[in-house]
Design a protein around this motif. Structure first.
Motif, PDB file in Angstrom:
ATOM      1  N   VAL A  38       0.841  -1.197   0.000  1.00  0.00           N
ATOM      2  CA  VAL A  38       0.000   0.000   0.000  1.00  0.00           C
ATOM      3  C   VAL A  38       0.878   1.250   0.000  1.00  0.00           C
ATOM      4  CG1 VAL A  38      -1.717   1.290   1.341  1.00  0.00           C
ATOM      5  CG2 VAL A  38      -1.966  -1.180   1.061  1.00  0.00           C
ATOM      6  N   GLU A  39       1.935   1.242   0.798  1.00  0.00           N
ATOM      7  CA  GLU A  39       2.893   2.373   0.800  1.00  0.00           C
ATOM      8  C   GLU A  39       3.469   2.549  -0.605  1.00  0.00           C
ATOM      9  OE1 GLU A  39       4.236   4.402   3.367  1.00  0.00           O
ATOM     10  OE2 GLU A  39       3.356   3.454   5.135  1.00  0.00           O
ATOM     11  N   ARG A  40       3.930   1.452  -1.199  1.00  0.00           N
ATOM     12  CA  ARG A  40       4.527   1.501  -2.537  1.00  0.00           C
ATOM     13  C   ARG A  40       3.538   2.069  -3.538  1.00  0.00           C
ATOM     14  NH1 ARG A  40       3.311  -1.235  -6.703  1.00  0.00           N
ATOM     15  NH2 ARG A  40       2.133  -2.730  -5.485  1.00  0.00           N
TER      16      ARG A  40
ATOM     17  N   GLU B 252      12.695 -10.265   5.752  1.00  0.00           N
ATOM     18  CA  GLU B 252      12.589  -9.595   4.455  1.00  0.00           C
ATOM     19  C   GLU B 252      11.353  -8.697   4.423  1.00  0.00           C
ATOM     20  OE1 GLU B 252      11.675 -10.501  -0.230  1.00  0.00           O
ATOM     21  OE2 GLU B 252      10.863 -11.771   1.357  1.00  0.00           O
ATOM     22  N   ALA B 253      10.234  -9.196   4.920  1.00  0.00           N
ATOM     23  CA  ALA B 253       8.992  -8.420   4.889  1.00  0.00           C
ATOM     24  C   ALA B 253       9.139  -7.128   5.680  1.00  0.00           C
ATOM     25  CB  ALA B 253       7.835  -9.255   5.431  1.00  0.00           C
ATOM     26  N   PHE B 254       9.735  -7.210   6.861  1.00  0.00           N
ATOM     27  CA  PHE B 254       9.905  -6.003   7.662  1.00  0.00           C
ATOM     28  C   PHE B 254      10.900  -5.045   7.016  1.00  0.00           C
ATOM     29  CE2 PHE B 254       7.732  -8.451  10.884  1.00  0.00           C
ATOM     30  CZ  PHE B 254       6.918  -7.485  11.465  1.00  0.00           C
ATOM     31  N   GLU B 255      11.949  -5.576   6.406  1.00  0.00           N
ATOM     32  CA  GLU B 255      12.907  -4.711   5.703  1.00  0.00           C
ATOM     33  C   GLU B 255      12.237  -3.990   4.541  1.00  0.00           C
ATOM     34  OE1 GLU B 255      16.339  -7.022   4.559  1.00  0.00           O
ATOM     35  OE2 GLU B 255      16.719  -7.609   6.640  1.00  0.00           O
ATOM     36  N   VAL B 256      11.438  -4.708   3.769  1.00  0.00           N
ATOM     37  CA  VAL B 256      10.738  -4.100   2.634  1.00  0.00           C
ATOM     38  C   VAL B 256       9.765  -3.040   3.139  1.00  0.00           C
ATOM     39  CG1 VAL B 256       9.045  -4.548   0.796  1.00  0.00           C
ATOM     40  CG2 VAL B 256      11.034  -6.045   1.070  1.00  0.00           C
TER      41      VAL B 256
ATOM     42  N   ALA C 145      11.628   0.011   4.369  1.00  0.00           N
ATOM     43  CA  ALA C 145      12.192   0.751   3.228  1.00  0.00           C
ATOM     44  C   ALA C 145      11.095   1.521   2.498  1.00  0.00           C
ATOM     45  CB  ALA C 145      12.904  -0.206   2.275  1.00  0.00           C
ATOM     46  N   GLU C 146       9.936   0.920   2.323  1.00  0.00           N
ATOM     47  CA  GLU C 146       8.825   1.619   1.662  1.00  0.00           C
ATOM     48  C   GLU C 146       8.359   2.803   2.499  1.00  0.00           C
ATOM     49  OE1 GLU C 146       7.876   1.559  -1.307  1.00  0.00           O
ATOM     50  OE2 GLU C 146       8.659  -0.355  -2.024  1.00  0.00           O
TER      51      GLU C 146
END
Length: 168
Positions: A64-66, A102-106, A109-110
């Motif tokens: 959603v952020e992306r 990975e999910a938290f990093e993505v 980052a978003e």
């Protein structure tokens, strides 16, 4: 992940400062709801028959952020981070094989990209045309607060079912 939230301003503050602070508060709330859980707990679909999980919410909100900040406001063509088993289908909530780190990093980052995009826009009235509609920064920030608040309600229920933790 933050162990606490920064309160939005209680006294008089500008509209932009209030909106961005409330959005960050909602982001921090999601992180709090996920804090201290194992990978298995984050993936747990704890409220049948829904296939929602805390990890799925993190992945969904990264998308959603992306979508809103990068693709709509910044006019990028950023593709979804996770693809579904069916071409064109997104896999936000398909977390069986997902990597929580990975999910938290993505997601983080978003969120950072979103903050940078907001900072680069001159005013809350800055707007863009997207697929036949016009969206202002004010609209996107308000919508994102609503989106997070709704999903944080889901996160509350999931967390309570997973380990009994309630409230804030």
């Amino acid at each position: 992940m933050p162990a606490h939230r920064t309160e939005p301003p209680h006294a008089a503050a500008g509209e932009r400062a209030s909106l961005t602070a409330f959005l960050q508060y909602q982001r921090d709330t999601l992180a709090m709801k996920c804090a201290g859980l194992s990978a298995e707990q984050l993936k747990e679909r704890a409220v049948a028959p829904s296939d929602m999980s805390l990890l799925g919410l993190v992945r969904h909100l990264a998308e959603v952020e992306r979508s809103w900040f990068r693709n709509v406001l910044n006019r990028e063509s950023a593709r979804a981070h996770w693809q579904g088993r069916v071409p064109g289908e997104h896999a936000d909530f398909d977390v069986a094989d997902a990597d929580p780190d990975e999910a938290f990093e993505v997601w983080q980052a978003e969120c950072a990209r979103s903050r940078a995009i907001v900072d680069a826009l001159d005013s809350l009235d800055s707007s863009v045309d997207f697929r036949g509609d016009t969206y202002s920064l004010r609209y996107v920030l308000t919508h994102m607060i609503e989106e997070y608040a709704r999903h944080n309600g889901h996160a509350d229920l999931l967390r309570e079912r997973i380990d009994g933790a309630v409230g804030e």
